[in-house]
Design an enzyme around this catalytic site. Structure first.
Site, mmCIF file in Angstrom:
data_model
loop_
_atom_site.group_PDB
_atom_site.id
_atom_site.type_symbol
_atom_site.label_atom_id
_atom_site.label_comp_id
_atom_site.label_asym_id
_atom_site.label_seq_id
_atom_site.Cartn_x
_atom_site.Cartn_y
_atom_site.Cartn_z
ATOM 1 N N CYS A 175 -0.497 -20.287 -9.429
ATOM 2 C CA CYS A 175 0.485 -21.094 -8.650
ATOM 3 C C CYS A 175 0.515 -22.679 -9.013
ATOM 4 O O CYS A 175 -0.388 -23.224 -8.502
ATOM 5 C CB CYS A 175 0.206 -20.896 -7.281
ATOM 6 S SG CYS A 175 0.096 -19.139 -6.809
ATOM 7 N N ALA A 177 2.577 -25.304 -10.178
ATOM 8 C CA ALA A 177 3.470 -26.644 -9.969
ATOM 9 C C ALA A 177 3.130 -27.409 -8.845
ATOM 10 O O ALA A 177 2.798 -26.872 -7.999
ATOM 11 C CB ALA A 177 4.875 -26.254 -10.002
ATOM 12 N N GLY A 179 1.248 -29.265 -10.850
ATOM 13 C CA GLY A 179 0.650 -29.149 -12.202
ATOM 14 C C GLY A 179 -0.495 -30.463 -11.982
ATOM 15 O O GLY A 179 -1.104 -30.564 -13.059
ATOM 16 N N SER A 180 -1.011 -30.850 -10.816
ATOM 17 C CA SER A 180 -2.143 -31.673 -10.681
ATOM 18 C C SER A 180 -3.510 -31.116 -11.344
ATOM 19 O O SER A 180 -4.323 -31.862 -11.765
ATOM 20 C CB SER A 180 -2.098 -32.638 -9.530
ATOM 21 O OG SER A 180 -1.824 -31.971 -8.463
ATOM 22 N N ASP A 206 4.122 -20.655 -12.525
ATOM 23 C CA ASP A 206 4.629 -20.583 -11.131
ATOM 24 C C ASP A 206 6.034 -20.033 -10.993
ATOM 25 O O ASP A 206 6.598 -19.623 -11.947
ATOM 26 C CB ASP A 206 5.228 -22.435 -10.920
ATOM 27 C CG ASP A 206 5.208 -22.681 -9.570
ATOM 28 O OD1 ASP A 206 4.205 -23.113 -8.939
ATOM 29 O OD2 ASP A 206 6.165 -22.203 -8.826
ATOM 30 N N ASP A 233 6.325 -14.281 -10.490
ATOM 31 C CA ASP A 233 5.819 -14.179 -9.244
ATOM 32 C C ASP A 233 4.361 -13.844 -9.478
ATOM 33 O O ASP A 233 3.964 -12.826 -9.986
ATOM 34 C CB ASP A 233 6.427 -13.035 -8.308
ATOM 35 C CG ASP A 233 5.961 -12.774 -7.173
ATOM 36 O OD1 ASP A 233 4.740 -13.132 -6.625
ATOM 37 O OD2 ASP A 233 6.322 -12.131 -6.404
ATOM 38 N N ASP A 260 -4.272 -21.411 -6.403
ATOM 39 C CA ASP A 260 -4.021 -22.558 -5.444
ATOM 40 C C ASP A 260 -2.837 -21.914 -4.716
ATOM 41 O O ASP A 260 -1.692 -22.525 -4.996
ATOM 42 C CB ASP A 260 -3.937 -23.830 -6.155
ATOM 43 C CG ASP A 260 -3.926 -24.858 -5.341
ATOM 44 O OD1 ASP A 260 -4.530 -25.083 -4.277
ATOM 45 O OD2 ASP A 260 -2.917 -25.720 -5.555
ATOM 46 N N CYS A 313 -4.401 -25.683 0.987
ATOM 47 C CA CYS A 313 -4.445 -27.185 1.621
ATOM 48 C C CYS A 313 -4.123 -26.902 3.259
ATOM 49 O O CYS A 313 -3.482 -27.523 4.012
ATOM 50 C CB CYS A 313 -3.450 -28.219 1.094
ATOM 51 S SG CYS A 313 -1.923 -27.584 0.638
#
Ligand code: SAM
Length: 714
Positions: A175, A177, A179-180, A206, A233, A260, A313
């Site tokens: 997952c 984007a 993209g950091s 993504d 997906d 992530d 997060c």
């Protein structure tokens, strides 16, 4: 006007009044940073010790300090770090000493390797107050634009570090984007700078097709030939295959996987203040299932012995330990949690107990107590292990970063390893499929794909790898003196017919991955642009080099290279402000001129061994150049020009609009005018005539408009 709309209007008006009084423009109504359910829920979960609760809540209500990473190749990163620390930060700290009001709190993040991650707290007010702050701010803005600095939340930098990626690893970021974290993974793959010889690569995926193009941008920015973008997906990512030496198709597994996952994001509440208004337990309950499915698929795609990071997060155990507990239970010992080795990162250990709550904040300690109407929302898999079972899962190895510990956002990270195949995985590794037989070593006997593929309703252009009988190949080989070790099948294009405009370059490992999987995997992008057709310029070769692909192609280019000393690089970069007037050869030192003059017109490589000041690191630069009849130009973007000039120690102030100086000058002019008026001597015309305070048309057309990097309430 109805009562409620009148009330809304009144509230808006109040905000506007406040806005005017403070002289600050705010577009939105002030968000009240309170949410009773949020506090009740996290107190119930005992997310932090009681005596730290107020401190945590205080931090959650404050805005987040700015953090960034220095990116790119290791030597160039170190060079930029040198300039940042030795000049900009030092000047800013000195300025801070004579300005007690200012504390920009600039320091390297203690847990980020090699001082390449930074925190800084520059406000708009600071930037206006002090020229050293202004310069630092301008540096950060322009280096962010060139991609040499990436703004990224501190906690978001943790998962790739925890994943322990090495250059030979095949990495899947499910997952990915915007993209950091992908960018960090790419940097790790290129750690040893093996160019296209690297076996490692990163597949960034993504679900959102548009967001996939943000990933494409990351690959370009980092000049990576070992990068693939896919669009699926993640919970249903297709099986991928590889072709072994005997031409047999086998399942392909990744050495590292990053999950992530999409989450409720309450750890980002300091940045996304909307979360205060919208937060409820239902977000976590809803996301638990998809998070589990993504993790499960990630583990299926992981090699036995490989490592996977699961991160969110969100602080919510239903999205964090809850998902892991369910997975560990289902995996029956084939997956284990590992310790995360980041010594200076302050964190809380993962929890082995939590209490699911419905949206109306009713808590349940076991599924049997959940009323029928809630049983589709609160699922049996969301409950914690019993105290007897808990020790076997080691959920305490997970890491929860709480905002008050190191002034960050909130985050959750777990590192897993797969010790054997999952209980439901097929032990058979050979793939019995109806796919085409594998391609032979150099040329694909199937020839280029005939049709534009349609996967999931999208059209994808084919990836056409170059073959040795392509007439472009000898032209490139002869003009640039390409080494015989370069395999032309590393080159590809994105269309089957018509005039080739761009030629991309990639690695053997990526080429094999694409060839074996392009029928079933929706591949959005592969490789970097190495060569671009030049139509109107006279030169024996139809293709010029592209800076994006130069690090990949350069080790194979034997001819058409010039070693430039630093002073000549400066001359070339500083004298290139007019598109129609390239820097003339006469500006160069005699030695360089002698080297350049005999070279035939066209594209070439400029090699520079750049010593960044006497005490700075040595940085080996390679830039694409263009030799004209009487000129030599570096074929790079304007922002990059400023970046390289900075590394050369050149004065780049002509490229910066110095609002700070302009304001000072304007204020001085005002003062002078006021004095003159007081004396009854109006010389305002003279002031204008002196040109004080106004940028010349030349300057104003050549500026980097600074944009604020942080907006705080101070
Ligand atoms: C938390 S963000 C990822 C942030 C990213 N890793 C980074 O560091 O920039 C979650 C991403 O997951 C994507 N996403 C949501 N559901 C997905 C799914 N089922 N499969 C793949 N990607 C998904 C979203 O489009 C979003 O870009």
């Amino acid at each position: 006007m109805g009562k409620s709309s009148a009330k809304r209007w009144k509230k808006k008006k109040n905000v506007e009044a406040e806005t005017n009084e403070k002289g600050v423009r705010k577009q939105y109504e002030e968000i009240v940073k309170e949410n009773a359910d949020f506090e009740t829920y996290y107190k119930l979960q005992k997310i932090c010790p009681e005596n730290e609760w107020e401190d945590m809540m205080k931090h959650l209500r404050e805005s987040l300090p700015t953090t960034f990473r220095i990116t790119g190749s290791r030597t160039e990163g170190r060079a930029l770090l040198h300039v940042l620390q030795k000049h900009l930060i030092k000047d800013a700290v000195l300025a801070g000493k004579s300005d007690p009001e200012a504390d920009i709190g600039a320091f390297p993040l203690p847990w980020y390797p090699q001082n390449l991650g930074w925190q800084i707290n520059l406000t708009r007010k600071d930037i206006r107050r002090n020229e050293a702050y202004f310069r630092l701010h301008n540096f950060l803005i322009s280096e962010t634009e060139t991609g040499n600095i990436s703004r990224q939340e501190a906690v978001s930098m943790i998962p790739p570090l925890a994943l322990q990626v090495e250059p030979h690893h095949r990495v899947l970021d499910l997952c990915a984007a915007p993209g950091s974290k992908t960018a960090q993974l790419i940097e790790m793959i290129h750690g040893e700078d093996e160019g296209i010889k690297t076996d490692g690569f990163v597949v960034a995926n993504d679900l959102d097709n548009k967001r996939c193009y943000m990933l494409v941008h990351q690959g370009k920015r980092l000049l990576s030939p070992a990068f693939i973008v896919t669009n699926h997906d993640a919970s249903r990512y297709p099986d991928v295959v590889k072709t072994d030496e005997n031409g047999v198709l086998k399942k392909f597994k990744f050495d590292r996987v990053l999950c992530d996952v999409p989450c409720s994001g309450d750890g980002t509440i300091r940045k996304n203040v909307d979360v205060w208004k919208k937060w409820s337990t239902s977000n976590g309950l809803y996301l638990h299932q998809v998070q589990y499915q993504v993790l499960k698929r990630g583990l299926e795609l992981l090699e036995v012995g490989g490592k996977l990071v699961y991160s969110t997060c969100s602080l919510n155990p239903i999205e964090d330990e809850g998902v892991l507990h369910r997975m560990l239970k289902d995996a029956e010992g084939s997956v284990e949690l590992l310790d995360i080795d980041l010594p200076h990162l302050k964190h809380s250990k993962g929890m082995s107990h939590w209490i699911p709550c419905t949206r109306d904040m009713v808590q349940y300690s076991k599924f049997e107590d959940v009323p029928e109407k809630w049983q589709t929302t609160v699922r049996p898999t969301m409950f914690p292990p019993t105290p007897e079972e808990a020790p076997k899962y080691h959920l305490d190895k997970c890491v929860r970063v709480l905002p008050h510990k190191q002034d960050t956002g909130g985050f959750f990270i777990a590192l897993l390893t797969k010790t054997r195949l999952l209980p439901w995985e097929n032990t058979e590794v050979e793939v019995k499929s109806e796919r085409d037989p594998p391609p032979a070593a150099k040329r694909d006997p199937r020839g280029p794909p005939k049709k534009i593929r349609r996967i999931g309703g999208f059209k994808e252009d084919p990836y056409v790898f170059m073959s040795e009988d392509n007439p472009i190949w000898p032209q490139l080989r002869d003009f640039y003196g390409l080494d015989t070790s370069l395999d032309c099948t590393n080159f590809l294009r994105r269309s089957e017919d018509g005039k080739i405009k761009n030629i991309y370059i990639t690695t053997k490992a990526v080429r094999d991955f694409v060839r074996s999987n392009e029928k079933d995997v929706k591949i959005i992008n592969v490789g970097v642009k190495a060569l671009v057709r030049v139509d109107k310029k006279w030169t024996p070769c139809d293709f010029r080099l592209s800076q994006e692909g130069l690090p990949s192609l350069s080790p194979f280019i034997k001819d058409r290279r010039v070693q430039l000393p630093k002073e000549d690089l400066k001359a070339v970069l500083l004298n290139d402000d007019d598109k129609d007037k390239p820097p003339l050869l006469e500006l160069l030192t005699e030695e360089t001129r002698k080297l350049v003059e005999p070279i035939e017109r066209g594209s070439l490589v400029l090699d520079i061994d750049l010593q960044v000041e006497d005490d700075g690191p040595l940085c080996k630069l390679q830039l694409v150049g263009w030799k004209g009849t009487n000129s030599l130009r570096a074929y790079i973007q304007r922002n990059d020009r400023v970046h390289y000039l900075r590394l050369c120690g050149a004065d780049v102030s002509k490229y910066e609009k110095n609002k700070f100086k302009e304001r000072e000058e304007a204020e001085a002019a005002e003062l002078k005018k006021g004095d003159a008026e007081a004396e009854g001597n109006d010389n305002s015309m003279d002031v204008e005539g002196n040109g004080n305070g106004a940028a010349s048309p030349e300057e104003s057309s050549d500026v980097i408009e600074p944009k604020p990097i942080k907006v705080t309430s101070s």
